[in-house]
Enzyme design. Sequence first.
Site, PDB file in Angstrom:
ATOM      1  CB  VAL A   1      -0.980   0.041   1.203  1.00  0.00           C
ATOM      2  CG1 VAL A   1      -2.026  -1.058   1.078  1.00  0.00           C
ATOM      3  CG2 VAL A   1      -0.248  -0.045   2.521  1.00  0.00           C
ATOM      4  CB  SER A   2       0.471   4.513  -1.581  1.00  0.00           C
ATOM      5  OG  SER A   2       0.364   3.922  -2.840  1.00  0.00           O
ATOM      6  CB  SER A   3       0.132   6.400   2.736  1.00  0.00           C
ATOM      7  OG  SER A   3      -1.232   6.107   2.911  1.00  0.00           O
TER       8      SER A   3
END
Length: 179
Positions: free
Chosen positions: A9-11
């Site tokens: 996931v990105s963050s």
Amino acid sequence: MTKVEYARVSSYSQNLEIQMQHLRDAGCERVFAEKVTGTSLQQRQALHECLEWLRKGDTLIVTRLDGLARSGRDLHDIIAQLAKKEVRFYCPQQGAVDTTINMGKLVLGILGAVADFETDIRKERQREGIEKAKASGKYKGRNPTVDAPEVRRLRNAGVTPTEIAKEMGIGVYRALKPA
């Protein structure tokens, strides 16, 4: 012949649990997961470890292609690495992409092209938004580069962070953090 999971996931505010559950349900025996942007392959340590770990006959499983790569080029580079090692790639949630069959290879190519298209559209919208903000006088551009040694020198001389920020026209707290 191991089923290997890669999840991303990105963050840090996003949760890997949904991906992890899908992949556990698929019978994955080894897990590589990280919370990092997908726009660059360079910063993705878990992906590099995963690609290094995989052996002939293994299967790499990801829930969604954008978890693996955000551009068609990166996607094809990764798939080429897997093919060279004779590793199967499988993505169950997006049309059951499977690189061991011709249809899976076709779908992978199409989805890679769609990913590139989405990235281009996103960049275009961002440029349009910036132009609109500039035209209305709301866009100020990037913050000036912080001269960290100067910020620390002023702080050590007794100048408050607020005074430094006003004097230099920048945010200073990041520059004041210990290295």
